[in-house]
Design a protein around this motif. Structure first.
Motif, PDB file in Angstrom:
ATOM      1  N   GLU A 176      13.423  45.673 -28.087  1.00 32.81           N
ATOM      2  CA  GLU A 176      14.845  45.746 -27.799  1.00 32.81           C
ATOM      3  C   GLU A 176      15.194  44.987 -26.521  1.00 32.81           C
ATOM      4  OE1 GLU A 176      15.961  49.818 -27.523  1.00 32.81           O
ATOM      5  OE2 GLU A 176      15.047  50.112 -25.569  1.00 32.81           O
ATOM      6  N   LEU A 177      16.491  44.920 -26.273  1.00 32.86           N
ATOM      7  CA  LEU A 177      17.036  44.170 -25.128  1.00 32.86           C
ATOM      8  C   LEU A 177      16.710  42.683 -25.245  1.00 32.86           C
ATOM      9  CD1 LEU A 177      16.002  46.688 -22.322  1.00 32.86           C
ATOM     10  CD2 LEU A 177      18.278  46.433 -23.329  1.00 32.86           C
ATOM     11  N   THR A 178      16.627  42.189 -26.477  1.00 32.17           N
ATOM     12  CA  THR A 178      16.188  40.808 -26.689  1.00 32.17           C
ATOM     13  C   THR A 178      17.217  39.775 -26.230  1.00 32.17           C
ATOM     14  OG1 THR A 178      17.046  40.785 -28.965  1.00 32.17           O
ATOM     15  CG2 THR A 178      14.768  41.504 -28.645  1.00 32.17           C
ATOM     16  N   LEU A 179      18.443  40.194 -25.953  1.00 31.03           N
ATOM     17  CA  LEU A 179      19.465  39.264 -25.463  1.00 31.03           C
ATOM     18  C   LEU A 179      19.458  39.133 -23.940  1.00 31.03           C
ATOM     19  CD1 LEU A 179      22.523  40.113 -27.760  1.00 31.03           C
ATOM     20  CD2 LEU A 179      21.036  38.112 -27.875  1.00 31.03           C
ATOM     21  N   ALA A 180      18.580  39.852 -23.280  1.00 31.52           N
ATOM     22  CA  ALA A 180      18.593  39.852 -21.813  1.00 31.52           C
ATOM     23  C   ALA A 180      18.334  38.467 -21.234  1.00 31.52           C
ATOM     24  CB  ALA A 180      17.559  40.843 -21.286  1.00 31.52           C
ATOM     25  N   ALA A 187      21.015  40.375 -17.086  1.00 33.54           N
ATOM     26  CA  ALA A 187      19.917  39.819 -16.285  1.00 33.54           C
ATOM     27  C   ALA A 187      19.053  40.908 -15.647  1.00 33.54           C
ATOM     28  CB  ALA A 187      20.469  38.882 -15.222  1.00 33.54           C
ATOM     29  N   GLY A 188      19.681  41.989 -15.263  1.00 31.67           N
ATOM     30  CA  GLY A 188      18.935  43.063 -14.624  1.00 31.67           C
ATOM     31  C   GLY A 188      18.012  43.809 -15.566  1.00 31.67           C
ATOM     32  N   LEU A 189      18.129  43.556 -16.847  1.00 26.09           N
ATOM     33  CA  LEU A 189      17.313  44.259 -17.841  1.00 26.09           C
ATOM     34  C   LEU A 189      16.149  43.405 -18.343  1.00 26.09           C
ATOM     35  CD1 LEU A 189      20.237  45.787 -19.946  1.00 26.09           C
ATOM     36  CD2 LEU A 189      18.822  46.959 -18.243  1.00 26.09           C
ATOM     37  N   ARG A 190      15.973  42.226 -17.750  1.00 30.65           N
ATOM     38  CA  ARG A 190      14.950  41.320 -18.274  1.00 30.65           C
ATOM     39  C   ARG A 190      13.542  41.893 -18.145  1.00 30.65           C
ATOM     40  NH1 ARG A 190      17.849  35.769 -16.002  1.00 30.65           N
ATOM     41  NH2 ARG A 190      19.498  35.779 -17.606  1.00 30.65           N
ATOM     42  N   GLU A 195       8.905  44.177 -21.137  1.00 33.71           N
ATOM     43  CA  GLU A 195       8.020  45.308 -21.410  1.00 33.71           C
ATOM     44  C   GLU A 195       8.124  45.749 -22.865  1.00 33.71           C
ATOM     45  OE1 GLU A 195       8.878  48.454 -18.720  1.00 33.71           O
ATOM     46  OE2 GLU A 195       8.499  47.244 -16.922  1.00 33.71           O
ATOM     47  N   SER A 196       9.338  45.789 -23.407  1.00 34.36           N
ATOM     48  CA  SER A 196       9.530  46.209 -24.789  1.00 34.36           C
ATOM     49  C   SER A 196       8.860  45.234 -25.757  1.00 34.36           C
ATOM     50  CB  SER A 196      11.031  46.309 -25.093  1.00 34.36           C
ATOM     51  OG  SER A 196      11.247  46.696 -26.431  1.00 34.36           O
ATOM     52  N   LEU A 197       9.031  43.935 -25.503  1.00 31.25           N
ATOM     53  CA  LEU A 197       8.415  42.931 -26.365  1.00 31.25           C
ATOM     54  C   LEU A 197       6.895  43.001 -26.276  1.00 31.25           C
ATOM     55  CD1 LEU A 197       8.652  40.518 -28.256  1.00 31.25           C
ATOM     56  CD2 LEU A 197       8.850  39.044 -26.236  1.00 31.25           C
ATOM     57  N   ALA A 198       6.370  43.154 -25.072  1.00 34.58           N
ATOM     58  CA  ALA A 198       4.923  43.228 -24.905  1.00 34.58           C
ATOM     59  C   ALA A 198       4.345  44.453 -25.608  1.00 34.58           C
ATOM     60  CB  ALA A 198       4.565  43.251 -23.421  1.00 34.58           C
TER      61      ALA A 198
END
Length: 213
Positions: A176-180, A187-190, A195-198
């Motif tokens: 999730e948060l793939t648009l960060a 930007a603050g959620l990158r 971490e979510s992708l990993a």
């Protein structure tokens, strides 16, 4: 013999996170099943026709009463169910569009709900159980408990219900948060996005043991 059905649905091409996740999973599956075979279907580039007034009743009218359009629709359903029947593992890429599943996945599910093919009309028992079904999901935002839009992800909640009659039981691996990375407001959620992708990638990498391990 092991057989993989790999399905993508994103319209974002090389930018798609769900496509990257399914590609990673497919590579891991091939490494664990070097003698296995693969069928690939791209719903994003080659969408299925949606059920409409001309063809949509193909799954509920007797075969001898089908119109030519209904017969063609039924033949497509037979093809799609056949792909699942041949598969020992299914990979489905599931991006989140407007808080729901892409319409091409809804169309795929609608085609599958066919008596005598996907479920027994006499007993209601699903006929497609017994195969591994992995859904690689991606979400541009965050929808977990405690977030402003908790519960707004209607794709992951819907899919098990949409397929319930078939006996297919999806297991979800999500990023999730793939648009960060592309949305300055996020930007603050990158860091959380990375971490979510990993975490999703680690879960994929642990699915199967490579044949040469």
């Amino acid at each position: 013999m092991a057989h993989l059905l790999h399905i993508d649905s994103s319209i974002n091409g090389d930018l798609s996170v769900s496509r990257k996740l399914t590609a990673r999973a497919a590579a891991a599956w091939r490494a664990a099943h070097p003698e296995g075979t693969v069928t690939y279907r791209d719903l994003g580039r080659n969408p299925l026709p949606h059920l409409d007034a001309e063809n949509g009743l193909a799954r509920v009218v007797p075969a001898e009463q089908r119109t030519p359009a209904q017969e063609a629709s039924w033949k497509l359903t037979e093809e799609l169910v056949g792909e699942l029947q041949e598969a020992t593992t299914v990979l489905l890429g599931l991006p989140l569009y407007n808080f729901g599943a892409p319409s091409v996945i809804k169309s795929w599910v609608d085609h599958l709900i066919a008596p005598g093919l996907a479920f027994d009309p006499a007993t209601g028992a699903g006929l497609l159980d017994g195969r591994e079904f992995l859904v690689l999901a991606s979400r541009g935002g965050g929808y977990g408990e405690g977030t402003p839009r908790a519960g707004w992800d209607h794709a992951e909640a819907w899919l098990p219900h949409g397929l319930a009659m078939t006996g297919l039981e999806p297991r979800f691996i999500s990023a999730e948060l793939t648009l960060a990375e592309s949305n300055p407001a996020m930007a603050g959620l990158r860091g959380l996005a990375a971490e979510s992708l990993a975490a999703a990638e680690r879960e994929i990498d642990a699915l199967w043991v490579p044949a040469n391990a």
